[in-house]
Motif scaffolding. Sequence first.
Motif, mmCIF file in Angstrom:
data_model
loop_
_atom_site.group_PDB
_atom_site.id
_atom_site.type_symbol
_atom_site.label_atom_id
_atom_site.label_comp_id
_atom_site.label_asym_id
_atom_site.label_seq_id
_atom_site.Cartn_x
_atom_site.Cartn_y
_atom_site.Cartn_z
ATOM 1 N N MET A 72 5.979 6.133 -0.699
ATOM 2 C CA MET A 72 6.151 5.725 0.684
ATOM 3 C C MET A 72 5.351 4.455 0.957
ATOM 4 O O MET A 72 4.194 4.360 0.579
ATOM 5 N N TYR A 73 5.970 3.489 1.624
ATOM 6 C CA TYR A 73 5.266 2.276 1.997
ATOM 7 C C TYR A 73 5.933 1.682 3.231
ATOM 8 O O TYR A 73 7.054 2.040 3.592
ATOM 9 N N LEU A 74 5.225 0.772 3.885
ATOM 10 C CA LEU A 74 5.689 0.196 5.139
ATOM 11 C C LEU A 74 6.032 -1.271 4.954
ATOM 12 O O LEU A 74 5.336 -1.999 4.257
ATOM 13 N N GLU A 75 7.124 -1.699 5.594
ATOM 14 C CA GLU A 75 7.515 -3.098 5.595
ATOM 15 C C GLU A 75 7.820 -3.543 7.021
ATOM 16 O O GLU A 75 8.263 -2.749 7.852
ATOM 17 N N LEU A 76 7.583 -4.815 7.302
ATOM 18 C CA LEU A 76 8.085 -5.450 8.508
ATOM 19 C C LEU A 76 9.321 -6.244 8.130
ATOM 20 O O LEU A 76 9.369 -6.845 7.048
ATOM 21 N N GLU A 110 0.851 -1.190 0.000
ATOM 22 C CA GLU A 110 0.000 0.000 0.000
ATOM 23 C C GLU A 110 0.886 1.240 0.000
ATOM 24 O O GLU A 110 1.593 1.527 0.958
ATOM 25 N N GLN A 111 0.840 1.978 -1.107
ATOM 26 C CA GLN A 111 1.733 3.110 -1.308
ATOM 27 C C GLN A 111 1.041 4.416 -0.974
ATOM 28 O O GLN A 111 -0.176 4.519 -0.957
ATOM 29 N N GLU A 112 1.863 5.438 -0.760
ATOM 30 C CA GLU A 112 1.347 6.778 -0.524
ATOM 31 C C GLU A 112 2.322 7.774 -1.139
ATOM 32 O O GLU A 112 3.532 7.703 -0.898
ATOM 33 N N VAL A 113 1.826 8.677 -1.958
ATOM 34 C CA VAL A 113 2.654 9.716 -2.557
ATOM 35 C C VAL A 113 2.235 11.055 -1.966
ATOM 36 O O VAL A 113 1.074 11.465 -2.077
#
Length: 362
Positions: free
Chosen positions: A202-206, A13-16
Amino acid sequence: MSDEDIAPGSDVEQEVLDDEPKSILLGIIGQLRKGGDLSRVTLPTFVLEPRSMTERITDFMSHPELINNAPLNTDPVGRFADVVAYFLSGWHIKPKGVKKPYNPVLGEFFRCRWDFEDGSTAYYVCEQVSHHPPVSVYFYANPQNDIWISGHVRPASKFLGNSAATLMRGTHHVQFKRSWPGEEYTVTLPNVYARGILFGSMYLELGDSVVLKCPKNDLVADIDFQTKGFFTGVYNGVKGRIKRESSGEVIYNIAGKWTDSIQFTKASTSEKKTVFNAATAQIHTKVPPAEDAQEEFEARKLWERVTKGITTKNLDYATKEKTAIEDNQRVILKERAAKGVTWQPRFFTGPVDDDWSFGLKE
């Protein structure tokens, strides 16, 4: 990593960010060196998730069907597998893009309950027992089903260039006290990485490895939360093994994605079973106290106006209210210091050997 590195249709899930918020964020980051501590940086409201860390921890408890019957299982390997599946189940609950929960103030707490179809009720309380460094201590209990979960989270944030890492330190315990006395499961947590904060999406990873142990039954799970590199790796991957700690004998292999489905494969027979599917799993609704019954430092009431500003996209209002909370904390700390008063947690005692115990104060 550029936008092109993220495949269309992927489960990332991306965010610009627009130009203005991006420039604000770059201005803050520009004051840091690589490896710098982000814990004392005041982040703008557009990167905040509209809930506190004291509430976000409840994500771990969102799929009780995976563990509610574990105390009834007479097979220690089966109980262990249930705890592993339960641990892996809550990570898919997250906001779009990169969002950070509110950094709780000292003495802030969140409490709630869950009412389940089997007639049991679970209770949860989390209290912020330290602000610098941040420490959130929590306790969860389903007395009818004999499930007891406790622990603390000490996140430490670091700037890594185009990424920021939140190192999730702390200790976490699962017990079935009446059914299997002396049997304790200890768990570590994956680290959280915010990617693309300087360029790209921007995206999140574990990421990184975690260990889940039950010393009494000689069982251990080594689990790797996989990240996507430039040429190798996968997004949101999970890979690991459940084995006998003393001999290294592998009992189950673990594979899948924490955003999708996770499979356990029995090493002796290659029999595969899906133990969790995020697409079909029900997120059980938590029930906090009614608004008029919440106290001043209860998380939802404390951050109510900030949350309203974020959810209505009135970020100037959210920033004003967030600043008011932070200013009030400085006043409280200054007054406490002037009077020589040492603050004490309300719900927990400790730490003893880096651990906390639940116990209401008078």
